[in-house]
Design a protein around this motif. Structure first.
Motif, short mmCIF file in Angstrom:
data_model
loop_
_atom_site.label_atom_id
_atom_site.label_comp_id
_atom_site.label_asym_id
_atom_site.label_seq_id
_atom_site.Cartn_x
_atom_site.Cartn_y
_atom_site.Cartn_z
N ALA A 156 -26.87 6.56 40.73
CA ALA A 156 -28.22 6.24 41.21
C ALA A 156 -29.28 6.99 40.41
CB ALA A 156 -28.34 6.57 42.70
N ALA A 157 -29.00 8.25 40.05
CA ALA A 157 -29.97 9.07 39.32
C ALA A 157 -30.11 8.66 37.86
CB ALA A 157 -29.59 10.55 39.40
N ALA A 158 -29.01 8.23 37.24
CA ALA A 158 -29.02 7.97 35.80
C ALA A 158 -29.13 6.50 35.45
CB ALA A 158 -27.74 8.53 35.17
N GLY A 159 -28.83 5.61 36.38
CA GLY A 159 -28.70 4.20 36.01
C GLY A 159 -27.38 4.06 35.27
N THR A 160 -27.37 3.29 34.19
CA THR A 160 -26.17 3.16 33.38
C THR A 160 -26.44 3.69 31.98
OG1 THR A 160 -25.40 1.24 34.62
CG2 THR A 160 -24.46 1.56 32.43
N LEU A 161 -25.61 4.61 31.55
CA LEU A 161 -25.71 5.21 30.21
C LEU A 161 -24.45 4.85 29.44
CD1 LEU A 161 -26.75 8.78 31.41
CD2 LEU A 161 -28.28 6.97 30.59
N THR A 162 -24.58 4.54 28.16
CA THR A 162 -23.41 4.21 27.33
C THR A 162 -23.44 5.06 26.07
OG1 THR A 162 -23.42 1.95 28.18
CG2 THR A 162 -22.16 2.35 26.18
N SER A 163 -22.30 5.65 25.75
CA SER A 163 -22.19 6.53 24.59
C SER A 163 -22.03 5.72 23.30
CB SER A 163 -20.96 7.43 24.73
OG SER A 163 -19.78 6.66 24.57
N SER A 164 -22.14 6.43 22.20
CA SER A 164 -21.72 5.89 20.92
C SER A 164 -20.20 5.86 20.94
CB SER A 164 -22.19 6.78 19.77
OG SER A 164 -23.58 6.83 19.72
N ALA A 165 -19.61 5.02 20.10
CA ALA A 165 -18.15 4.86 20.10
C ALA A 165 -17.48 5.87 19.17
CB ALA A 165 -17.78 3.45 19.65
N LEU A 166 -16.26 6.27 19.55
CA LEU A 166 -15.38 7.02 18.67
C LEU A 166 -14.23 6.09 18.29
CD1 LEU A 166 -15.05 10.60 20.25
CD2 LEU A 166 -16.44 9.87 18.30
N THR A 167 -13.67 6.31 17.12
CA THR A 167 -12.57 5.48 16.62
C THR A 167 -11.27 6.23 16.71
OG1 THR A 167 -14.09 4.38 15.11
CG2 THR A 167 -11.75 4.17 14.63
N VAL A 168 -10.22 5.53 17.08
CA VAL A 168 -8.89 6.13 17.11
C VAL A 168 -7.90 5.13 16.49
CG1 VAL A 168 -8.45 5.30 19.48
CG2 VAL A 168 -7.14 7.22 18.59
N GLU A 169 -6.99 5.66 15.66
CA GLU A 169 -5.94 4.85 15.03
C GLU A 169 -4.67 4.96 15.87
OE1 GLU A 169 -5.94 2.78 12.36
OE2 GLU A 169 -8.09 3.15 12.13
N VAL A 170 -4.24 3.82 16.39
CA VAL A 170 -3.02 3.80 17.18
C VAL A 170 -1.87 3.39 16.24
CG1 VAL A 170 -1.82 2.71 19.13
CG2 VAL A 170 -4.28 3.24 19.28
N PRO A 171 -0.81 4.23 16.15
CA PRO A 171 0.29 3.93 15.23
C PRO A 171 1.12 2.73 15.68
CG PRO A 171 0.73 5.96 16.46
CD PRO A 171 -0.62 5.47 16.86
#
Length: 152
Positions: free
Chosen positions: A137-152
């Motif tokens: 309720a206080a923040a609304g919706t916040l979205t981060s920048s993405a991080l990348t991960v390599e899945v073997p």
């Protein structure tokens, strides 16, 4: 002292006292006004309160665990200190997106979303991006920048 020397001494004393004030002309030390030398900015802007940084979701980690069985992600919300918000980590890549939820918990200076894990079997091999969305309720919706991960 000769007459000329005495006159010179009186003039010097008078000049030395020219900037002094006595009695009721003295400045009031309790006065709230102040002067600042030309070219110097005062550090106190007279009651101006600095605005806090806006809240922002931050991914702090995304990677394959050492044992190779899980992919983990962690994040937090800076500029906000509260309990109970909804954290959602979304893994997007070669297959269907995978989302994992956690609850925001106030720590010493941020709202922590903790660390979540996804079994590596749910993420096909390849490059995946992970983002954190935080909703309250206080923040609304916040979205981060993405991080990348390599899945073997």
């Amino acid at each position: 002292m000769s007459g000329g020397a005495a006159a010179a001494a009186v003039v010097l004393v008078a000049l030395g006292l020219a900037g002094c004030t006595f009695g009721d002309d003295a400045p009031d030390p309790t006065s709230s006004s102040s002067t600042v030398a030309p070219g110097v900015e005062p550090t106190d802007k007279g009651g101006t309160t600095p605005k806090p940084d806006p809240a922002d979701a931050v991914m702090s980690y995304a990677g394959v665990d050492v044992d190779g069985t899980q992919v983990s992600a962690a994040g937090y919300v800076q500029g906000l200190l509260e309990n109970g918000g909804a954290c959602t980590f979304t893994f997007t890549g070669l297959g269907d997106p995978v989302s994992v939820a956690s609850e925001g918990i106030a720590d010493s200076s941020t709202t922590s979303c903790g660390t979540v894990s996804v079994p590596i079997a749910q993420l096909p091999s390849g490059t995946w991006t992970v983002t954190l969305s935080y909703t309250s309720a206080a923040a609304g919706t916040l979205t981060s920048s993405a991080l990348t991960v390599e899945v073997p």
